[in-house]
Motif scaffolding. Sequence first.
Motif, PDB file in Angstrom:
ATOM      1  N   THR A 191      -1.764   0.023  -8.211  1.00 27.77           N
ATOM      2  CA  THR A 191      -3.160   0.106  -7.785  1.00 27.77           C
ATOM      3  C   THR A 191      -3.920  -1.152  -8.186  1.00 27.77           C
ATOM      4  O   THR A 191      -4.703  -1.696  -7.396  1.00 27.77           O
ATOM      5  CB  THR A 191      -3.835   1.346  -8.403  1.00 27.77           C
ATOM      6  OG1 THR A 191      -3.122   2.509  -7.998  1.00 27.77           O
ATOM      7  CG2 THR A 191      -5.276   1.470  -7.966  1.00 27.77           C
ATOM      8  N   ILE A 192      -3.686  -1.626  -9.409  1.00 25.56           N
ATOM      9  CA  ILE A 192      -4.342  -2.859  -9.855  1.00 25.56           C
ATOM     10  C   ILE A 192      -3.905  -4.035  -8.990  1.00 25.56           C
ATOM     11  O   ILE A 192      -4.725  -4.863  -8.580  1.00 25.56           O
ATOM     12  CB  ILE A 192      -4.042  -3.105 -11.348  1.00 25.56           C
ATOM     13  CG1 ILE A 192      -4.747  -2.052 -12.196  1.00 25.56           C
ATOM     14  CG2 ILE A 192      -4.447  -4.508 -11.769  1.00 25.56           C
ATOM     15  CD1 ILE A 192      -4.341  -2.062 -13.649  1.00 25.56           C
ATOM     16  N   LYS A 193      -2.619  -4.096  -8.690  1.00 31.41           N
ATOM     17  CA  LYS A 193      -2.097  -5.177  -7.844  1.00 31.41           C
ATOM     18  C   LYS A 193      -2.709  -5.116  -6.445  1.00 31.41           C
ATOM     19  O   LYS A 193      -3.068  -6.138  -5.871  1.00 31.41           O
ATOM     20  CB  LYS A 193      -0.575  -5.068  -7.759  1.00 31.41           C
ATOM     21  CG  LYS A 193       0.079  -6.170  -6.993  1.00 31.41           C
ATOM     22  CD  LYS A 193       1.584  -5.996  -6.981  1.00 31.41           C
ATOM     23  CE  LYS A 193       2.248  -7.051  -6.134  1.00 31.41           C
ATOM     24  NZ  LYS A 193       3.695  -6.855  -6.050  1.00 31.41           N
ATOM     25  N   LEU A 194      -2.835  -3.918  -5.908  1.00 32.99           N
ATOM     26  CA  LEU A 194      -3.419  -3.745  -4.576  1.00 32.99           C
ATOM     27  C   LEU A 194      -4.878  -4.170  -4.566  1.00 32.99           C
ATOM     28  O   LEU A 194      -5.338  -4.813  -3.624  1.00 32.99           O
ATOM     29  CB  LEU A 194      -3.265  -2.284  -4.138  1.00 32.99           C
ATOM     30  CG  LEU A 194      -3.598  -1.946  -2.701  1.00 32.99           C
ATOM     31  CD1 LEU A 194      -2.652  -2.684  -1.766  1.00 32.99           C
ATOM     32  CD2 LEU A 194      -3.499  -0.466  -2.476  1.00 32.99           C
ATOM     33  N   ARG A 195      -5.611  -3.848  -5.617  1.00 32.13           N
ATOM     34  CA  ARG A 195      -7.022  -4.256  -5.691  1.00 32.13           C
ATOM     35  C   ARG A 195      -7.151  -5.768  -5.792  1.00 32.13           C
ATOM     36  O   ARG A 195      -8.060  -6.357  -5.204  1.00 32.13           O
ATOM     37  CB  ARG A 195      -7.712  -3.588  -6.871  1.00 32.13           C
ATOM     38  CG  ARG A 195      -8.016  -2.148  -6.633  1.00 32.13           C
ATOM     39  CD  ARG A 195      -8.826  -1.584  -7.750  1.00 32.13           C
ATOM     40  NE  ARG A 195      -9.115  -0.189  -7.493  1.00 32.13           N
ATOM     41  CZ  ARG A 195      -9.947   0.521  -8.209  1.00 32.13           C
ATOM     42  NH1 ARG A 195     -10.565  -0.009  -9.230  1.00 32.13           N
ATOM     43  NH2 ARG A 195     -10.165   1.781  -7.906  1.00 32.13           N
ATOM     44  N   LYS A 201      -8.530 -10.920  -3.177  1.00 29.97           N
ATOM     45  CA  LYS A 201      -8.089 -12.268  -2.824  1.00 29.97           C
ATOM     46  C   LYS A 201      -8.328 -12.532  -1.343  1.00 29.97           C
ATOM     47  O   LYS A 201      -8.686 -13.634  -0.946  1.00 29.97           O
ATOM     48  CB  LYS A 201      -6.605 -12.436  -3.132  1.00 29.97           C
ATOM     49  CG  LYS A 201      -6.099 -13.849  -2.973  1.00 29.97           C
ATOM     50  CD  LYS A 201      -4.601 -13.941  -3.150  1.00 29.97           C
ATOM     51  CE  LYS A 201      -4.215 -13.630  -4.571  1.00 29.97           C
ATOM     52  NZ  LYS A 201      -2.765 -13.800  -4.795  1.00 29.97           N
ATOM     53  N   HIS A 202      -8.172 -11.528  -0.511  1.00 27.60           N
ATOM     54  CA  HIS A 202      -8.314 -11.691   0.934  1.00 27.60           C
ATOM     55  C   HIS A 202      -9.737 -11.421   1.416  1.00 27.60           C
ATOM     56  O   HIS A 202     -10.004 -11.540   2.600  1.00 27.60           O
ATOM     57  CB  HIS A 202      -7.337 -10.766   1.676  1.00 27.60           C
ATOM     58  CG  HIS A 202      -5.909 -11.101   1.419  1.00 27.60           C
ATOM     59  ND1 HIS A 202      -5.347 -12.296   1.789  1.00 27.60           N
ATOM     60  CD2 HIS A 202      -4.916 -10.404   0.807  1.00 27.60           C
ATOM     61  CE1 HIS A 202      -4.081 -12.323   1.424  1.00 27.60           C
ATOM     62  NE2 HIS A 202      -3.783 -11.180   0.819  1.00 27.60           N
ATOM     63  N   GLU A 203     -10.634 -11.088   0.512  1.00 29.24           N
ATOM     64  CA  GLU A 203     -12.017 -10.832   0.887  1.00 29.24           C
ATOM     65  C   GLU A 203     -12.700 -12.151   1.215  1.00 29.24           C
ATOM     66  O   GLU A 203     -12.571 -13.130   0.488  1.00 29.24           O
ATOM     67  CB  GLU A 203     -12.738 -10.179  -0.303  1.00 29.24           C
ATOM     68  CG  GLU A 203     -13.423  -8.914   0.029  1.00 29.24           C
ATOM     69  CD  GLU A 203     -14.021  -8.291  -1.225  1.00 29.24           C
ATOM     70  OE1 GLU A 203     -14.773  -8.982  -1.931  1.00 29.24           O
ATOM     71  OE2 GLU A 203     -13.714  -7.134  -1.482  1.00 29.24           O
ATOM     72  N   HIS A 204     -13.437 -12.159   2.267  1.00 23.66           N
ATOM     73  CA  HIS A 204     -14.169 -13.354   2.646  1.00 23.66           C
ATOM     74  C   HIS A 204     -15.646 -13.100   2.402  1.00 23.66           C
ATOM     75  O   HIS A 204     -16.175 -12.042   2.760  1.00 23.66           O
ATOM     76  CB  HIS A 204     -13.946 -13.691   4.122  1.00 23.66           C
ATOM     77  CG  HIS A 204     -12.518 -14.007   4.433  1.00 23.66           C
ATOM     78  ND1 HIS A 204     -11.917 -15.146   4.005  1.00 23.66           N
ATOM     79  CD2 HIS A 204     -11.576 -13.310   5.109  1.00 23.66           C
ATOM     80  CE1 HIS A 204     -10.659 -15.156   4.415  1.00 23.66           C
ATOM     81  NE2 HIS A 204     -10.428 -14.037   5.081  1.00 23.66           N
ATOM     82  N   ALA A 240       2.530   4.818 -15.042  1.00 25.55           N
ATOM     83  CA  ALA A 240       2.389   3.380 -15.316  1.00 25.55           C
ATOM     84  C   ALA A 240       2.610   2.570 -14.052  1.00 25.55           C
ATOM     85  O   ALA A 240       1.871   1.614 -13.769  1.00 25.55           O
ATOM     86  CB  ALA A 240       3.366   2.965 -16.403  1.00 25.55           C
ATOM     87  N   LEU A 241       3.605   2.935 -13.270  1.00 28.95           N
ATOM     88  CA  LEU A 241       3.886   2.238 -12.014  1.00 28.95           C
ATOM     89  C   LEU A 241       2.739   2.409 -11.023  1.00 28.95           C
ATOM     90  O   LEU A 241       2.354   1.461 -10.335  1.00 28.95           O
ATOM     91  CB  LEU A 241       5.193   2.754 -11.410  1.00 28.95           C
ATOM     92  CG  LEU A 241       5.661   2.094 -10.128  1.00 28.95           C
ATOM     93  CD1 LEU A 241       5.986   0.627 -10.390  1.00 28.95           C
ATOM     94  CD2 LEU A 241       6.876   2.811  -9.590  1.00 28.95           C
ATOM     95  N   ALA A 242       2.182   3.601 -10.953  1.00 31.59           N
ATOM     96  CA  ALA A 242       1.078   3.856 -10.020  1.00 31.59           C
ATOM     97  C   ALA A 242      -0.166   3.060 -10.402  1.00 31.59           C
ATOM     98  O   ALA A 242      -0.819   2.466  -9.541  1.00 31.59           O
ATOM     99  CB  ALA A 242       0.769   5.344  -9.986  1.00 31.59           C
ATOM    100  N   MET A 258       0.822  -1.186   0.000  1.00 30.73           N
ATOM    101  CA  MET A 258       0.000   0.000   0.000  1.00 30.73           C
ATOM    102  C   MET A 258       0.877   1.265   0.000  1.00 30.73           C
ATOM    103  O   MET A 258       0.571   2.227  -0.683  1.00 30.73           O
ATOM    104  CB  MET A 258      -0.912   0.004   1.215  1.00 30.73           C
ATOM    105  CG  MET A 258      -1.768   1.232   1.268  1.00 30.73           C
ATOM    106  SD  MET A 258      -3.057   1.049   2.472  1.00 30.73           S
ATOM    107  CE  MET A 258      -3.330   2.723   2.876  1.00 30.73           C
ATOM    108  N   ILE A 259       1.960   1.235   0.729  1.00 34.11           N
ATOM    109  CA  ILE A 259       2.835   2.400   0.780  1.00 34.11           C
ATOM    110  C   ILE A 259       3.468   2.643  -0.586  1.00 34.11           C
ATOM    111  O   ILE A 259       3.615   3.787  -1.017  1.00 34.11           O
ATOM    112  CB  ILE A 259       3.905   2.216   1.875  1.00 34.11           C
ATOM    113  CG1 ILE A 259       3.239   2.239   3.254  1.00 34.11           C
ATOM    114  CG2 ILE A 259       4.958   3.296   1.782  1.00 34.11           C
ATOM    115  CD1 ILE A 259       4.158   1.935   4.391  1.00 34.11           C
ATOM    116  N   GLY A 260       3.827   1.558  -1.281  1.00 36.29           N
ATOM    117  CA  GLY A 260       4.392   1.692  -2.621  1.00 36.29           C
ATOM    118  C   GLY A 260       3.406   2.329  -3.588  1.00 36.29           C
ATOM    119  O   GLY A 260       3.791   3.135  -4.439  1.00 36.29           O
TER     120      GLY A 260
END
Length: 94
Positions: A76-80, A85-88, A70-72, A1-3
């Motif tokens: 963001t896509i990776k974070l989403r 994945k961790h949503e229950h 592009a990195l941002a 998230m910090i990245g």
Amino acid sequence: MIGCVLAWLGAAVFAYLETAAFLWFLELLPDVIQYGYDEAAGYNLYLAEDFWQARVLLALFGVPLIATLALAVRSTIKLRRQGKKHEHPISDQR
């Protein structure tokens, strides 16, 4: 998230710098169109130097702006994806 936050912050900084260089370029453009920028003339020499600097700054700030955007977006896509994945699923057991 910090990245992700740092990537968006970096993109914002380079967007600000690119905007400032673009506004400087637009400020010089009417004089360049009207008077030209012959390097042998007195006033036009300073105009030519400023116009060249503005064009160089546009190129120098444009490349890292595109890279940080592009990195941002990628982070963001990776974070989403990690969040999904961790949503229950909510169980409706009563």
